[in-house]
Design an enzyme around this catalytic site. Structure first.
Site, short mmCIF file in Angstrom:
data_model
loop_
_atom_site.label_atom_id
_atom_site.label_comp_id
_atom_site.label_asym_id
_atom_site.label_seq_id
_atom_site.Cartn_x
_atom_site.Cartn_y
_atom_site.Cartn_z
N LYS A 109 -5.05 -4.60 15.96
CA LYS A 109 -5.68 -3.50 15.21
C LYS A 109 -6.77 -2.83 16.05
O LYS A 109 -6.95 -1.61 16.00
CB LYS A 109 -6.26 -4.03 13.89
CG LYS A 109 -5.19 -4.45 12.88
CD LYS A 109 -4.30 -3.28 12.49
CE LYS A 109 -3.26 -3.61 11.45
NZ LYS A 109 -2.33 -2.51 11.19
N ASP A 139 14.41 1.97 11.27
CA ASP A 139 13.66 0.91 11.93
C ASP A 139 12.55 1.54 12.77
O ASP A 139 12.84 2.34 13.67
CB ASP A 139 14.63 0.11 12.81
CG ASP A 139 13.95 -1.10 13.43
OD1 ASP A 139 12.72 -1.23 13.33
OD2 ASP A 139 14.69 -1.91 14.03
N SER A 147 -9.79 -5.68 1.36
CA SER A 147 -8.68 -6.40 0.73
C SER A 147 -8.21 -5.51 -0.41
O SER A 147 -8.96 -5.29 -1.36
CB SER A 147 -9.18 -7.74 0.22
OG SER A 147 -8.23 -8.73 0.44
N SER A 192 -8.07 -2.87 9.97
CA SER A 192 -8.35 -4.00 9.07
C SER A 192 -9.76 -4.53 9.22
O SER A 192 -10.35 -4.47 10.31
CB SER A 192 -7.35 -5.12 9.38
OG SER A 192 -7.73 -6.31 8.77
N ASN A 193 -10.25 -5.08 8.13
CA ASN A 193 -11.54 -5.80 8.15
C ASN A 193 -11.54 -6.91 9.20
O ASN A 193 -12.60 -7.29 9.70
CB ASN A 193 -11.83 -6.38 6.77
CG ASN A 193 -10.92 -7.54 6.40
OD1 ASN A 193 -11.19 -8.69 6.73
ND2 ASN A 193 -9.81 -7.24 5.72
N HIS A 194 -10.34 -7.39 9.57
CA HIS A 194 -10.28 -8.54 10.48
C HIS A 194 -10.73 -8.21 11.90
O HIS A 194 -10.93 -9.13 12.69
CB HIS A 194 -8.88 -9.14 10.46
CG HIS A 194 -8.58 -9.80 9.14
ND1 HIS A 194 -9.13 -11.00 8.77
CD2 HIS A 194 -7.86 -9.37 8.08
CE1 HIS A 194 -8.73 -11.31 7.54
NE2 HIS A 194 -7.96 -10.33 7.10
N ARG A 205 -13.98 -14.06 -2.13
CA ARG A 205 -14.07 -13.26 -0.89
C ARG A 205 -13.70 -11.81 -1.16
O ARG A 205 -14.41 -10.89 -0.75
CB ARG A 205 -13.16 -13.88 0.18
CG ARG A 205 -13.07 -13.04 1.44
CD ARG A 205 -12.21 -13.72 2.50
NE ARG A 205 -11.97 -12.83 3.61
CZ ARG A 205 -10.95 -11.97 3.68
NH1 ARG A 205 -10.06 -11.89 2.69
NH2 ARG A 205 -10.81 -11.18 4.73
N LEU A 219 0.82 -1.21 0.00
CA LEU A 219 0.00 0.00 0.00
C LEU A 219 0.86 1.26 0.00
O LEU A 219 0.51 2.27 -0.63
CB LEU A 219 -0.95 -0.01 1.19
CG LEU A 219 -2.07 -1.04 1.12
CD1 LEU A 219 -2.97 -0.98 2.36
CD2 LEU A 219 -2.93 -0.83 -0.13
N TYR A 224 -3.53 -10.64 15.21
CA TYR A 224 -3.33 -9.48 14.34
C TYR A 224 -4.52 -8.53 14.49
O TYR A 224 -4.36 -7.32 14.70
CB TYR A 224 -3.18 -9.98 12.89
CG TYR A 224 -3.37 -8.94 11.82
CD1 TYR A 224 -2.43 -7.92 11.63
CD2 TYR A 224 -4.46 -9.00 10.95
CE1 TYR A 224 -2.61 -6.98 10.63
CE2 TYR A 224 -4.64 -8.07 9.95
CZ TYR A 224 -3.72 -7.06 9.78
OH TYR A 224 -3.89 -6.13 8.79
C1 15L Z 1 -5.48 -7.58 5.99
O1 15L Z 1 -5.72 -6.97 7.02
C2 15L Z 1 -4.08 -7.81 5.54
O2 15L Z 1 -3.24 -6.75 5.88
C3 15L Z 1 -4.02 -8.07 4.05
O3 15L Z 1 -2.77 -8.55 3.70
C4 15L Z 1 -5.10 -9.05 3.59
O4 15L Z 1 -4.89 -10.31 4.16
C5 15L Z 1 -6.46 -8.52 3.96
O5 15L Z 1 -6.51 -8.20 5.35
C6 15L Z 1 -7.60 -9.49 3.66
O6 15L Z 1 -8.41 -9.75 4.53
O7 15L Z 1 -7.68 -9.96 2.52
#
Ligand code: 15L
Length: 274
Positions: A139, A48, A164, A109-111, A173, A13, A135
């Site tokens: 977030k 870093d 995504s 993230s969507n996660h 998906r 990104l 992960y």
């Molecule tokens: C994310 O949060 C990841 O950073 C990305 O690499 C994808 O895996 C994406 O979700 C996803 O859900 O496809």
């Protein structure tokens, strides 16, 4: 010209943003290293993110920060997320306050809602958080940090819950939650230019058929998606592919949900979170 620091600027990104740029903004990328073909118009800062001095140098003179850097993998363990996703995020926020940065955009993230069953879609930002692994938990913590710095320090912070995002829609998906690179850059622009202060979480997805996530909150801030997933298919068969019958195809989180799921599928699907 205003200055935007992009952490993780050499990732997928970060690179997409570097290639496109944002009108009126000078970009500075922080990454461990940058490839020789990295866009020349972007200032490179090799460093870093886990080194607070490198962070202070990187953020000096910036008006806004886009925080993309993170450790991630579908089955990542809690310990592996600590240095970058937690400690470095906090150090970045402190360095930003010291440098007088007004706007911070956090790549969420969507996660964070990955363990919702597909039948709950489309989800809005206010629906329950159901992280699908460590992960995703990091977030959620990052979003909380953004909210804290908005309230406690008067910053304008935005958590983009990225669906995504890649050049092409690779699978079924993604078809329901894809974010094109141009639309990603436009969302970053909206976030760094929006009037503040305060924190907002935004579903960062295009206008997807059978959408997993509702993008109307971003639209209320001026987002007008231009990249339709159907026009960017890696394979024309993608939309008609049947979802996998396991947790991958029944949850929003896909591979991340599958990597962390140890329960009974039917019991999970009946359950819920308030
Ligand atoms: C994310 O949060 C990841 O950073 C990305 O690499 C994808 O895996 C994406 O979700 C996803 O859900 O496809």
């Amino acid at each position: 010209m205003k200055k935007l620091l992009v952490t993780g600027g050499a990732g997928i990104l970060g690179r997409a943003l570097a290639e496109r740029g944002i009108k009126g903004w000078h970009l500075r990328s922080l990454a461990l290293s940058h490839p020789p073909d990295y866009p020349a118009q972007v200032e490179r800062n090799d460093g870093d993110i886990c080194d607070p001095d490198a962070l202070r140098r990187a953020v000096a003179g910036c008006d806004a920060v886009l925080h993309l850097a993170c450790r991630y993998a579908d089955a990542i363990g809690f310990e592996e997320t600590l240095d970058v996703n937690y400690r470095a995020t906090l150090d970045l926020m402190e360095a930003s306050v010291q440098a007088g940065v007004s706007h911070v955009v956090f790549a969420s993230s969507n996660h964070v809602q990955g363990f919702h069953p597909r039948r709950n879609a489309p989800l809005s930002e206010g629906d329950a958080l159901r992280p699908d692994g460590w992960y995703a938990v990091s977030k959620i913590w990052g979003e909380a940090v953004m909210a804290l710095y908005a309230d406690a320090r008067g910053m304008t912070t935005t958590s983009l819950r990225i669906g995504s995002s890649c050049a092409k829609v690779m699978d079924e998906r993604q078809f329901h939650m894809w974010l094109g690179f141009d639309d990603f850059v436009e969302l970053v622009r909206i976030a760094i230019e929006r009037p503040g202060p305060g924190h907002v979480a935004l579903n960062a997805v295009g206008d997807c058929e059978g959408a997993f996530f509702d993008n109307s909150r971003a639209k209320a801030l001026g987002y007008a998606p231009r990249q339709n997933p159907r026009a960017h298919l890696a394979d024309p068969a993608v939309p008609d592919t049947a979802p996998a019958p396991d947790i991958f195809g029944r949850s929003l989180g896909g591979a991340f949900a599958r990597a962390n799921f140890r329960a009974d599928l039917d019991i999970w699907e009946k359950g819920g979170a308030a």
